[in-house]
Design an enzyme around this catalytic site. Sequence first.
Site, PDB file in Angstrom:
ATOM      1  N   GLY A 114      37.614  55.543  56.575  1.00  0.00           N
ATOM      2  CA  GLY A 114      38.373  54.942  55.483  1.00  0.00           C
ATOM      3  C   GLY A 114      39.057  53.642  55.834  1.00  0.00           C
ATOM      4  CG  ASN A 138      57.046  66.076  44.347  1.00  0.00           C
ATOM      5  OD1 ASN A 138      57.350  65.315  45.264  1.00  0.00           O
ATOM      6  ND2 ASN A 138      55.786  66.429  44.107  1.00  0.00           N
ATOM      7  CG  PHE A 190      57.740  53.532  44.009  1.00  0.00           C
ATOM      8  CD1 PHE A 190      57.136  52.478  44.671  1.00  0.00           C
ATOM      9  CD2 PHE A 190      58.959  53.301  43.384  1.00  0.00           C
ATOM     10  CE1 PHE A 190      57.717  51.226  44.713  1.00  0.00           C
ATOM     11  CE2 PHE A 190      59.552  52.055  43.418  1.00  0.00           C
ATOM     12  CZ  PHE A 190      58.939  51.010  44.085  1.00  0.00           C
ATOM     13  CE  LYS A 207      54.089  57.011  52.517  1.00  0.00           C
ATOM     14  NZ  LYS A 207      55.300  56.214  52.710  1.00  0.00           N
ATOM     15  CE  LYS A 240      48.534  53.692  45.083  1.00  0.00           C
ATOM     16  NZ  LYS A 240      49.759  54.012  44.308  1.00  0.00           N
ATOM     17  CE1 TYR A 261      47.532  55.284  48.324  1.00  0.00           C
ATOM     18  CE2 TYR A 261      46.405  53.568  49.566  1.00  0.00           C
ATOM     19  CZ  TYR A 261      47.491  54.002  48.841  1.00  0.00           C
ATOM     20  OH  TYR A 261      48.544  53.141  48.602  1.00  0.00           O
ATOM     21  CB  SER A 274      47.344  49.954  47.585  1.00  0.00           C
ATOM     22  OG  SER A 274      46.789  49.839  48.874  1.00  0.00           O
ATOM     23  CG  ASN A 305      55.831  62.386  52.588  1.00  0.00           C
ATOM     24  OD1 ASN A 305      55.907  63.080  53.595  1.00  0.00           O
ATOM     25  ND2 ASN A 305      55.416  61.133  52.628  1.00  0.00           N
TER      26      ASN A 305
END
Length: 337
Positions: free
Chosen positions: A298, A32, A81, A85, A154, A150, A125, A35
């Site tokens: 985090g 899309n 992917f 992230k 995952k 995040y 991850s 990023n």
Amino acid sequence: MKILVTGGLGFIGSHTVVALLEKDYEVIIIDNLSNTSIDVLEGITRITGKTPEFHQIDIRNKSALSRFFDEQPDIEGIIHFAAFKAVGESVEKPLDYYENNVAALVYLLKESCKLNQPKFIFSSSCTVYGQAEKLPITEDAPVQKANSPYGNTKQIDEEIIQDFINSGANLQAISLRYFNPIGAHPTALIGELPIGVPQNLVPFVAQTAARKREVLSVFGDDYPTEDGTCIRDYIHVMDLAEVHVIALEKLIEKDYSKPYDVFNVGTGKGNSVLDVVKTFEKVNNLKVPHKIVDRRPGDVTAAYADTTKVESVLGWKAQRTMADALKDAWRWEQKQQ
């Protein structure tokens, strides 16, 4: 053989597309462009001499995704992917992360039912382990409560894939739990291209060296490590790209009987944030202005991989050094001037 790569113009995705094209796979990219840039497609073409098919689709758009799969019934493999992230950003924007990283995976898996026995490689991850109790981290390490939204996405995603397969879905999948990808293609034609302020260490280091950023903030120097900064396992993005192709081929060649499995992907060595900064300065013969600031929510203290399983089962081992990756990252950054 036709392979779909979601997020295929992103950092890891674009390098994996190159690795697939060099093995003569037919690649279709969905991205899309939230990023990254469409210019990455040109870089892929210049490296490989091939232009993969590209569709600008946000996989959160169920109708657009459905139309795409209706038109592509012969896809045999999916490498997923497309996700947000950044640990720090996820703390600030948790709902965006759950929508983009979890809901979109559900939509993608539903559409995969239209395919004939697809193979699925998931971009997971090491954050699923939280702060591991024992280092290096093996695949048998308990999945701890995540330190960030995040990391939680995952964890949830892996559970969704496994539950989907356990329900009888005609899907075989591998989750690659990788550590910290850095670097760029050695041609400097593709690399990490963050939009706005970089959320990851090495792009921020490179941009600071290039004087695009005034100073690099090192988040905390009071961790229980040798120099007080966090330790991570930094892996060259091309090593990481190649293991995706190897994992996919393992499934395609019916050389693996498990319906679902997970592998750690790293170098097996941990380096601190200050190690990265000092190595970057040394191999590129320059200085990176940096300062110590408060810890970032985090972040875990240390994480690096036990690579025994991926080496023995998939026959893969990281070939490139952190110094190689940091030289490639700087070469890429210089091209962005």
